[in-house]
Design an enzyme around this catalytic site. Structure first.
Site, PDB file in Angstrom:
ATOM      1  N   GLY A 126      15.998 -31.920 -76.898  1.00 44.56           N
ATOM      2  CA  GLY A 126      16.795 -31.101 -77.822  1.00 44.56           C
ATOM      3  C   GLY A 126      16.595 -31.365 -79.307  1.00 44.56           C
ATOM      4  N   ASP A 180      14.568 -24.847 -70.677  1.00 40.16           N
ATOM      5  CA  ASP A 180      13.771 -25.981 -70.170  1.00 40.16           C
ATOM      6  C   ASP A 180      14.375 -26.407 -68.838  1.00 40.16           C
ATOM      7  OD1 ASP A 180      12.444 -28.588 -69.863  1.00 40.16           O
ATOM      8  OD2 ASP A 180      11.988 -28.409 -71.995  1.00 40.16           O
ATOM      9  N   LYS A 224      -0.950 -27.601 -78.888  1.00 38.62           N
ATOM     10  CA  LYS A 224      -1.514 -28.921 -78.549  1.00 38.62           C
ATOM     11  C   LYS A 224      -3.025 -28.737 -78.406  1.00 38.62           C
ATOM     12  CE  LYS A 224       2.897 -29.767 -77.667  1.00 38.62           C
ATOM     13  NZ  LYS A 224       3.794 -30.410 -78.618  1.00 38.62           N
TER      14      LYS A 224
END
Ligand code: SAM
Length: 349
Positions: free
Chosen positions: A220, A237, A302
């Site tokens: 979070g 999530d 990423k």
């Protein structure tokens, strides 16, 4: 004298990407040259084959269009072999050849272990250099000046003396924003979104009650940053969310797949920190913008170990194609808090 070389600071290990980027930008402007960039040194220097072209390139290169560089300077030749007993005199001479009025003086080093070791040299040198510059008629606190003055030590007896244009460079010494980790934030990732907001939405005021979706939100940190700015957040999530953050009353937790989740109503912001292939994330965020599910988005890509620059280009191309090449604004940046990754901002115009 107008400096003809371009000096870029970067995260150590990303010199090659800086070199690729600056070479491509130069080629776009019809400037040919080469880059000197030692791996893990934390910087790269572009040399145009012709100095006049280098000067021209330095005048037009836009810092905000660069992804990997943390700072953009115009500089001359490296001052090397500085006399140990008097480093100051040659530096002052080099400064005088660049001008006499500057907005600031930043004495810096690369962001490497060697660079950190040089800090102990710089500290005692700084007052001497400042005094000698003043004596030579150089002002470095002129709010009207266009350029900041940088002395960038790359060794005990070697430095670059260069200029950054105010408004076309990082506003932080060494290109590194100094952010403190808030003790209440659920994860260190919170700093990444804080830096991204500074980079992409500096000075923006958010009226309370704006809506956001955080894809890949657990535990979070990013949601926490949005909550601090008054957003009502849907955190998507399968992983758990920080209990104290949930008590804010501003967060709904949805245990869903971030690639399948769709908001019932359009939201103002979508942020995404899911660890997935960059191309897949690029397609996802472009879809959110194209479908009008959000107006603005910040997301992290990423990068693979190799061909990181090519991957950035590929993601840009995916977004361009998905959005028909117009009607949106896209910026990407390797933030200080990014490791093998870059962070991007995409918004409808
Ligand atoms: N931004 C978070 C923070 O500040 O605390 C950290 C996010 S962490 C780097 C990546 C998260 O993405 C993980 O919690 C993981 O469960 C989530 N994730 C990965 N793939 C996902 C998917 N397909 N759908 C939803 N969440 C996903």
């Amino acid at each position: 004298m107008r400096p003809a070389r371009i000096l870029l600071y970067c995260r150590p290990g990303f010199e090659k990407e800086c070199a690729q980027e600056v070479t491509a930008a130069a080629a776009q402007m019809g400037v040919e040259g080469f880059v000197k960039a030692r791996p893990e040194s934390g910087f790269a220097v572009f040399h145009a084959h012709q100095d006049a072209m280098g000067v021209e390139f330095g005048d037009h290169l836009e810092f905000n269009r660069l992804v990997f560089p943390r700072q953009l300077l115009r500089t001359g030749d490296l001052l090397s072999g500085l006399p140990e007993a008097d480093r100051v005199t040659p530096i002052v001479a080099a400064v005088r050849s660049l001008g006499t009025r500057f907005a600031a003086l930043w004495i810096e080093t690369p962001d490497t272990n060697d660079g950190k070791a040089l800090a102990s040299l710089i500290k005692p040198l700084t007052p001497h250099l400042e005094k000698a510059l003043r004596r030579a008629g150089v002002a470095f606190d002129d709010a009207q000046a266009e350029d900041r003055l940088h002395v960038y030590f790359v060794g005990g007896l070697a430095c670059h003396v260069g200029l950054s244009r105010v408004g076309n460079s990082s506003t932080w010494p060494m290109g590194i924003p100094r952010l403190r980790m808030p003790s209440a934030a659920p994860s260190r990732s919170a700093l990444k979104l804080a830096e991204a907001m500074l980079e992409f939405a500096a000075g923006r005021e958010f009226e309370p009650g704006l809506t956001a979706v955080d894809l890949g939100a657990s535990p979070g940190g990013w949601t926490w940053q949005l909550v601090q700015r008054g957003f009502m957040v849907t955190a998507v999530d399968n992983g758990p969310m920080d209990a104290r953050l949930m008590e804010s009353g501003q967060v709904k937790h949805r245990r869903d797949d971030g690639f399948h989740y769709r908001p019932a109503e359009p939201v103002h912001w979508m942020v995404c920190d899911m660890v997935e292939s960059p191309a897949k994330i690029a397609r996802l965020v472009a879809r959110w913008i194209a479908e009008g599910w959000c107006a603005e988005t910040i997301f992290n890509l990423k990068l693979p170990m190799k061909k990181r620059y090519e991957e950035v280009l590929r993601c840009r191309a995916i977004i361009d194609e998905a959005l028909g090449g117009k009607g949106y604004y896209l910026r990407m940046k390797q933030l200080f808090h990014d490791r093998e990754e870059v962070t991007a901002y995409l918004a409808r115009r």
